[in-house]
Write a protein that holds these residues in place. Structure first.
Motif, PDB file in Angstrom:
ATOM      1  N   MET A  70       0.810  -1.101   0.008  1.00 49.02           N
ATOM      2  CA  MET A  70      -0.172   0.125  -0.168  1.00 49.02           C
ATOM      3  C   MET A  70       0.929   1.119  -0.212  1.00 49.02           C
ATOM      4  SD  MET A  70      -3.356  -0.645  -0.219  1.00 49.02           S
ATOM      5  CE  MET A  70      -4.033   0.732   0.650  1.00 49.02           C
ATOM      6  N   GLN A  71       1.965   1.281   0.769  1.00 47.65           N
ATOM      7  CA  GLN A  71       2.799   2.408   0.796  1.00 47.65           C
ATOM      8  C   GLN A  71       3.329   2.783  -0.620  1.00 47.65           C
ATOM      9  OE1 GLN A  71       5.682   1.495   3.992  1.00 47.65           O
ATOM     10  NE2 GLN A  71       4.317   2.247   5.448  1.00 47.65           N
ATOM     11  N   LEU A  72       3.884   1.413  -1.091  1.00 51.49           N
ATOM     12  CA  LEU A  72       4.368   1.753  -2.564  1.00 51.49           C
ATOM     13  C   LEU A  72       3.365   2.138  -3.621  1.00 51.49           C
ATOM     14  CD1 LEU A  72       6.962   1.186  -4.029  1.00 51.49           C
ATOM     15  CD2 LEU A  72       6.176  -1.109  -4.592  1.00 51.49           C
ATOM     16  N   TYR A  73       2.309   1.646  -3.381  1.00 53.28           N
ATOM     17  CA  TYR A  73       1.362   2.210  -4.231  1.00 53.28           C
ATOM     18  C   TYR A  73       0.825   3.602  -4.108  1.00 53.28           C
ATOM     19  CZ  TYR A  73      -3.337   2.446  -6.646  1.00 53.28           C
ATOM     20  OH  TYR A  73      -4.435   2.699  -7.410  1.00 53.28           O
ATOM     21  N   VAL A  74       0.923   4.385  -2.962  1.00 56.82           N
ATOM     22  CA  VAL A  74       0.948   5.613  -2.704  1.00 56.82           C
ATOM     23  C   VAL A  74       1.819   6.612  -3.198  1.00 56.82           C
ATOM     24  CG1 VAL A  74       0.487   7.340  -0.889  1.00 56.82           C
ATOM     25  CG2 VAL A  74      -0.773   4.888  -0.552  1.00 56.82           C
ATOM     26  N   GLN A  75       2.997   5.845  -3.211  1.00 52.20           N
ATOM     27  CA  GLN A  75       4.213   6.839  -3.839  1.00 52.20           C
ATOM     28  C   GLN A  75       4.107   6.706  -5.513  1.00 52.20           C
ATOM     29  OE1 GLN A  75       7.694   4.554  -2.458  1.00 52.20           O
ATOM     30  NE2 GLN A  75       7.441   5.063  -0.526  1.00 52.20           N
ATOM     31  N   HIS A  76       3.680   5.472  -5.969  1.00 52.20           N
ATOM     32  CA  HIS A  76       3.558   5.577  -7.692  1.00 52.20           C
ATOM     33  C   HIS A  76       2.264   6.477  -7.833  1.00 52.20           C
ATOM     34  CE1 HIS A  76       6.027   2.357  -8.954  1.00 52.20           C
ATOM     35  NE2 HIS A  76       5.781   1.824  -7.881  1.00 52.20           N
ATOM     36  N   THR A  77       1.239   6.423  -6.961  1.00 48.27           N
ATOM     37  CA  THR A  77       0.084   7.566  -7.143  1.00 48.27           C
ATOM     38  C   THR A  77       0.489   8.892  -7.232  1.00 48.27           C
ATOM     39  OG1 THR A  77      -1.374   5.685  -6.323  1.00 48.27           O
ATOM     40  CG2 THR A  77      -2.328   7.989  -6.619  1.00 48.27           C
ATOM     41  N   ASN A  78       1.360   9.258  -6.153  1.00 47.68           N
ATOM     42  CA  ASN A  78       2.006  10.607  -6.154  1.00 47.68           C
ATOM     43  C   ASN A  78       2.585  11.036  -7.308  1.00 47.68           C
ATOM     44  OD1 ASN A  78       0.667  10.849  -3.404  1.00 47.68           O
ATOM     45  ND2 ASN A  78       2.269  10.216  -2.427  1.00 47.68           N
ATOM     46  N   VAL A  79       3.620  10.113  -7.606  1.00 45.61           N
ATOM     47  CA  VAL A  79       4.315  10.392  -8.864  1.00 45.61           C
ATOM     48  C   VAL A  79       3.543  10.697 -10.114  1.00 45.61           C
ATOM     49  CG1 VAL A  79       6.208   9.452 -10.384  1.00 45.61           C
ATOM     50  CG2 VAL A  79       6.406   9.279  -7.887  1.00 45.61           C
ATOM     51  N   ALA A  80       2.457   9.795 -10.039  1.00 49.84           N
ATOM     52  CA  ALA A  80       1.622  10.125 -11.402  1.00 49.84           C
ATOM     53  C   ALA A  80       0.718  11.316 -11.212  1.00 49.84           C
ATOM     54  CB  ALA A  80       0.664   8.659 -11.624  1.00 49.84           C
ATOM     55  N   LEU A  81       0.431  11.793 -10.164  1.00 53.00           N
ATOM     56  CA  LEU A  81      -0.185  13.031  -9.956  1.00 53.00           C
ATOM     57  C   LEU A  81       0.551  14.252 -10.432  1.00 53.00           C
ATOM     58  CD1 LEU A  81      -2.276  12.519  -6.821  1.00 53.00           C
ATOM     59  CD2 LEU A  81      -3.119  12.773  -9.122  1.00 53.00           C
ATOM     60  N   GLU A  82       1.848  14.076  -9.888  1.00 51.59           N
ATOM     61  CA  GLU A  82       2.807  15.334 -10.291  1.00 51.59           C
ATOM     62  C   GLU A  82       3.131  15.338 -11.751  1.00 51.59           C
ATOM     63  OE1 GLU A  82       6.063  14.456  -7.986  1.00 51.59           O
ATOM     64  OE2 GLU A  82       5.373  14.845  -6.207  1.00 51.59           O
ATOM     65  N   GLN A  83       3.278  14.104 -12.389  1.00 52.58           N
ATOM     66  CA  GLN A  83       3.378  14.247 -14.002  1.00 52.58           C
ATOM     67  C   GLN A  83       2.275  14.725 -14.654  1.00 52.58           C
ATOM     68  OE1 GLN A  83       4.398  10.034 -14.726  1.00 52.58           O
ATOM     69  NE2 GLN A  83       6.666  10.315 -13.961  1.00 52.58           N
ATOM     70  N   THR A  84       1.077  14.335 -14.210  1.00 56.89           N
ATOM     71  CA  THR A  84      -0.086  14.746 -14.753  1.00 56.89           C
ATOM     72  C   THR A  84      -0.263  16.418 -14.789  1.00 56.89           C
ATOM     73  OG1 THR A  84      -1.225  12.624 -14.610  1.00 56.89           O
ATOM     74  CG2 THR A  84      -2.763  14.457 -14.877  1.00 56.89           C
ATOM     75  N   GLY A  85      -0.030  16.696 -13.260  1.00 54.34           N
ATOM     76  CA  GLY A  85      -0.209  18.049 -12.977  1.00 54.34           C
ATOM     77  C   GLY A  85       0.669  18.889 -13.961  1.00 54.34           C
ATOM     78  N   GLY A  86       2.022  18.629 -14.269  1.00 55.64           N
ATOM     79  CA  GLY A  86       3.154  19.206 -15.052  1.00 55.64           C
ATOM     80  C   GLY A  86       2.555  19.217 -16.325  1.00 55.64           C
ATOM     81  N   LEU A  87       2.038  18.380 -17.032  1.00 50.68           N
ATOM     82  CA  LEU A  87       1.576  18.455 -18.145  1.00 50.68           C
ATOM     83  C   LEU A  87       0.451  19.315 -18.422  1.00 50.68           C
ATOM     84  CD1 LEU A  87       1.713  14.493 -18.980  1.00 50.68           C
ATOM     85  CD2 LEU A  87       3.185  16.151 -19.983  1.00 50.68           C
ATOM     86  N   VAL A  88      -0.476  19.419 -17.296  1.00 51.90           N
ATOM     87  CA  VAL A  88      -1.631  20.513 -17.638  1.00 51.90           C
ATOM     88  C   VAL A  88      -1.386  21.703 -17.719  1.00 51.90           C
ATOM     89  CG1 VAL A  88      -3.715  21.244 -16.309  1.00 51.90           C
ATOM     90  CG2 VAL A  88      -3.454  18.761 -16.594  1.00 51.90           C
ATOM     91  N   LEU A  89      -0.283  22.182 -16.682  1.00 50.88           N
ATOM     92  CA  LEU A  89       0.222  23.488 -16.663  1.00 50.88           C
ATOM     93  C   LEU A  89       0.900  23.642 -17.828  1.00 50.88           C
ATOM     94  CD1 LEU A  89       1.497  23.476 -12.705  1.00 50.88           C
ATOM     95  CD2 LEU A  89      -0.426  24.616 -13.828  1.00 50.88           C
ATOM     96  N   LYS A  90       1.811  22.799 -18.399  1.00 47.92           N
ATOM     97  CA  LYS A  90       2.567  23.080 -19.688  1.00 47.92           C
ATOM     98  C   LYS A  90       1.552  23.461 -20.901  1.00 47.92           C
ATOM     99  CE  LYS A  90       5.957  20.961 -22.663  1.00 47.92           C
ATOM    100  NZ  LYS A  90       6.506  19.756 -22.883  1.00 47.92           N
ATOM    101  N   ASN A  91       0.260  22.802 -20.933  1.00 50.51           N
ATOM    102  CA  ASN A  91      -0.468  23.032 -21.929  1.00 50.51           C
ATOM    103  C   ASN A  91      -1.444  24.255 -21.715  1.00 50.51           C
ATOM    104  OD1 ASN A  91       0.503  20.781 -23.468  1.00 50.51           O
ATOM    105  ND2 ASN A  91      -0.785  19.380 -22.300  1.00 50.51           N
ATOM    106  N   VAL A  92      -1.653  24.806 -20.569  1.00 49.14           N
ATOM    107  CA  VAL A  92      -2.675  25.848 -20.389  1.00 49.14           C
ATOM    108  C   VAL A  92      -2.355  27.205 -21.390  1.00 49.14           C
ATOM    109  CG1 VAL A  92      -3.201  27.824 -18.696  1.00 49.14           C
ATOM    110  CG2 VAL A  92      -3.386  25.160 -18.110  1.00 49.14           C
ATOM    111  N   PRO A  93      -1.189  27.477 -21.510  1.00 51.42           N
ATOM    112  CA  PRO A  93      -1.109  28.731 -22.603  1.00 51.42           C
ATOM    113  C   PRO A  93      -1.393  28.285 -23.796  1.00 51.42           C
ATOM    114  CG  PRO A  93       0.909  28.321 -21.149  1.00 51.42           C
ATOM    115  CD  PRO A  93       0.227  27.297 -21.008  1.00 51.42           C
ATOM    116  N   GLN A  94      -1.179  27.254 -24.454  1.00 50.81           N
ATOM    117  CA  GLN A  94      -1.869  26.770 -25.651  1.00 50.81           C
ATOM    118  C   GLN A  94      -3.244  27.169 -25.801  1.00 50.81           C
ATOM    119  OE1 GLN A  94       0.145  26.514 -28.427  1.00 50.81           O
ATOM    120  NE2 GLN A  94      -1.645  26.244 -29.722  1.00 50.81           N
ATOM    121  N   VAL A  95      -3.881  26.276 -24.706  1.00 47.35           N
ATOM    122  CA  VAL A  95      -5.417  26.428 -24.743  1.00 47.35           C
ATOM    123  C   VAL A  95      -5.781  27.694 -24.946  1.00 47.35           C
ATOM    124  CG1 VAL A  95      -7.311  25.819 -23.396  1.00 47.35           C
ATOM    125  CG2 VAL A  95      -5.427  24.054 -23.662  1.00 47.35           C
TER     126      VAL A  95
END
Length: 753
Positions: free
Chosen positions: A61-86
């Protein structure tokens, strides 16, 4: 939250998870995820070591939480990167929308300008197009007019040569040409010419049309339908068909009338059998030719209404020859009803929809009227016929005999006959008229039953005239038997009356519900008859529904006469029973008590016990004591019919007392009244005579007590006043009737104090 959880799960699945089973990860994404259930299921898959399971599960469960946090950080970075284009794309879209709006406004201004410049030109084009259409129409009319003479000549030549097909085709063309020249000069002449050619064509083909219709040549008839329809004369073709079909019907009728030897209902039966077969054949043919069967049904109805000789004359001839007119009418009525039912059945398509059916209810009404209306005159005459029959039957009854006994016994046997004739009349009314003459028959039956009651009145008078001075027990018994006979007759009449009531209600119900079977049946002659029947049925229904238990009555006059007859016979019974008492009481002379053998000793010196009742009162009492044994039918459980008729004669019989007791009470009441009257006629009473009269009255009272009766108050006071001493008369008279006190004082020659 659930959608975020699903996206996280999906991201972790893509990146790789510490769980070896994809289903374990999917469990977290479900809307109905339950921690306890998931833990229990995971534990069951480990084999049962709790510590190892918990340690392993926490690590995962701890490992799964870590993986989830990493995925959230990556997704948030992508969203911030694409906002100016939108944002840039949205701005560009807004600019293009403004340009489009400007362009649409410009186009709209150009359209308005074009419409203003070309409006007059379009109106001119429309006028030119209209002129062009009229020119073309005129050109066509000129061409048609130019060919009219040629067409007319060719058509005339074809008609001369009797070329029906070519002539009809040419006539169709001529009609089209006429339609094309509407409004041109010479229109009326051209219309007259076309009508002339139509008449010639119809006259040319009419023999062939009639022949085809008589032979029911389907192909030829359909061909002629096309021709007549083309020239607008299909109604004439239908008229040809109706004429041919009516000729068939009339031929069958003449053959049936001429071929019958008896001239009875067999004529009608044979004719209707042939007519039914004719109907079946023409229903099929008419459906195939015209697509409807209305013409067939109307033609048969028209033919039935114009038969020669008429069906009415056939029935009248049969009635003249018949010795049993009711039987003859019944046979004709049955034939009508049976044939009407079959005609309706086939007109509606047959038992299994074997032929085309008639759906027009008005046409079926016309056929029904043609079948049954002619018999209406006999429905109207039927009550008169029934009245004559019943009157003759009554006249043939011999009731009053040489002795009262014969008259009573004759009435007993006549009751059965009279009721049987009544029942037969009700049955005949249903069989012959289907109860359409029920109300008229009701009046006939009431008059007939009232007339029969006259025989009871004559018999009652015969009994009264046979009464003699001496006691006649046989006459008394005959009076009781006559009452019982009248009660039996009354009961049977009530039963017949209820049959009449049920028939009225059934007829009204049939008319109210509008049953299909009622269409092909006899009908009430007038609307007034229908209203009267409805009113009478409503009265019957209200009487039955009021819950009082009263019997529905229709023969009001009969019941009124029955009540008077019951009262008259009961009065005669009372007079016969009371006659000996009257004769004995006459022994009391108006000037005295009638005491015989009075003692020469002073009245005051004679003791009361030395006085014995006189003969007249002993005879009366002896008669009263003997009377009950001669009232056996009344004394021992009288028949219900006898009790019922006694209740009609006198309401006192409705009490719970035995009828014999009521009758004896009436005799005693009358005896006391006559006794009082005789005492009132005595002018003077000596002391001994007063005591003798008191003794007589007391003896009378004691006998009444033995009979279960009691002495009347007037006689009780009379005894008291007759025995009162001279010196205390006024004191003894206290509480007595003042008029009686004065009368007895005067009779005893007492001086008023």
């Amino acid at each position: 939250m659930a959608s975020n959880r699903r996206s996280t799960c999906c991201s972790e699945t893509a990146l790789g998870t510490p769980f070896g089973n994809v289903e374990d990860i999917d469990a977290f994404c479900g809307e109905d995820f339950d921690v306890s259930t998931w833990l229990n299921q995971s534990y069951e898959r480990t084999g049962g070591n709790k510590e190892a399971f918990v340690s392993s599960l926490v690590s995962k469960m701890q490992l799964y939480v870590q993986h989830t946090n990493v995925a959230l950080e990556q997704t948030g970075g992508l969203v911030l990167k694409n906002v100016p284009q939108v944002i840039h794309n949205a701005n560009m879209l807004q600019i293009e929308t403004g340009l489009l709006k400007q362009r649409m406004s410009q186009v709209q201004r150009e359209i308005s300008h074009l419409h203003a410049e070309t409006g007059d030109c379009m109106a001119s084009l429309e006028r030119l197009d209209s002129v062009k259409g009229r020119l073309q129409s005129s050109r066509q009319c000129l061409q048609e007019a130019d060919g009219w003479g040629k067409l007319a000549g060719e058509l005339d030549d074809l008609l001369e040569r009797s070329d029906i097909d070519a002539a009809s085709s040419k006539l169709f063309s001529l009609q089209k040409s006429l339609a094309a020249q509407v409004g041109l000069h010479g229109q009326s002449e051209r219309e007259g010419q076309v009508e002339y050619f139509k008449n010639r064509l119809e006259a040319l083909i009419s023999p062939s049309v009639v022949a085809a219709l008589r032979s029911l040549d389907g192909a030829a008839c359909r061909r002629y339908v096309g021709i007549f329809e083309g020239i607008g004369r299909l109604d004439q073709y239908r008229q040809y068909y109706r004429t041919v079909l009516k000729s068939f019907v009339h031929e069958h009728w003449r053959n049936a009338v001429e071929g019958s030897e008896s001239g009875g209902s067999d004529v009608l039966k044979e004719f209707y059998d042939l007519l039914l077969e004719l109907l079946k054949t023409h229903l099929r043919w008419c459906g195939q030719t015209f697509g409807a069967v209305t013409e067939c049904v109307l033609a048969i109805a028209d033919a039935l209404e114009n038969l020669e000789p008429t069906r009415e004359s056939v029935v009248r001839s049969a009635l003249k020859r018949s010795s049993d007119k009711f039987w003859t009418l019944k046979q004709f009525a049955h034939v009508n009803v049976a044939a009407g039912g079959q005609m309706e059945l086939w007109a509606r398509g047959g038992p299994q929809q074997e032929v085309s059916k008639c759906t027009d209810e008005s046409v079926l009404d016309r056929l029904s009227g043609a079948m049954f209306t002619y018999f209406g005159i006999f429905l109207k005459e039927y009550p008169t016929l029934e009245n004559a029959h019943l009157e003759a039957a009554l006249q043939n009854l011999t009731i009053v005999g040489t002795t009262p006994s014969d008259s009573v016994h004759n009435l007993e046997s006549a009751n059965t006959k009279v009721i049987r004739w009544t029942t037969e009349a009700l049955t005949r009314c249903e069989e012959i008229t289907q109860n359409c003459a029920l109300l008229s028959l009701g009046s006939v039956l009431q008059n007939y039953l009232v007339a029969y009651l006259d025989h009871y009145n004559r018999c009652q008078k015969h009994l009264a005239a046979s009464q003699q001075n001496q006691t006649d027990w046989n006459l008394l018994q005959l009076s009781v038997v006559l009452l019982q006979c009248l009660g039996t007759f009354r009961q049977t009449v009530q039963e017949a009356e209820q049959t009449f009531v049920r028939s009225v209600l059934a007829k009204q119900s049939q008319m109210a519900t509008g049953k299909a079977v009622a269409r092909f049946a006899y009908r009430l002659q007038t609307k007034g008859d229908a209203n009267e029947l409805e009113k009478l049925a409503t009265t019957f229904q209200q009487t039955m529904a009021d819950g009082s238990g009263s019997t529905v009555e229709y023969f009001a006059e009969f019941h009124e006469r029955m009540k008077r007859t019951c009262e008259d016979i009961h009065d005669t019974l009372l007079r016969i029973a009371f006659s000996p008492i009257t004769n004995h009481l006459k022994q009391l002379e108006a000037n005295g008590s009638g005491t015989v053998g009075a003692s020469s000793m002073p009245a005051d010196s004679l003791p009361d016990f030395s006085y014995a009742p006189q003969e007249y009162i002993t005879l009366i009492c002896q008669y009263l004591l003997t009377l009950p044994q001669h009232l056996e039918p009344l004394l021992f459980a009288p028949a219900p019919v006898l009790k019922a008729v006694l209740e009609v004669a006198d309401t006192r019989y409705t009490s719970s007392r035995p009828c014999a007791d009521v009758f004896l009470a009436l005799i005693v009441e009358e005896s006391e009244a006559l006794y009082v009257e005789q005492i009132e006629n005595i002018c003077s009473l000596a002391p001994s005579e007063a005591k003798q009269l008191a003794t007589d009255i007391e003896y009378f009272g004691s006998v009444l007590e033995e009979m279960g009766q009691s002495l009347g108050n007037n006689l009780q006071q009379t005894v008291k006043l007759l025995r009162a001493p001279l010196e205390s008369y006024s004191a003894a008279a206290a509480g007595c009737d003042p008029m009686l006190v004065a009368a007895i004082r005067q009779k005893r020659n007492l001086v008023s104090c």
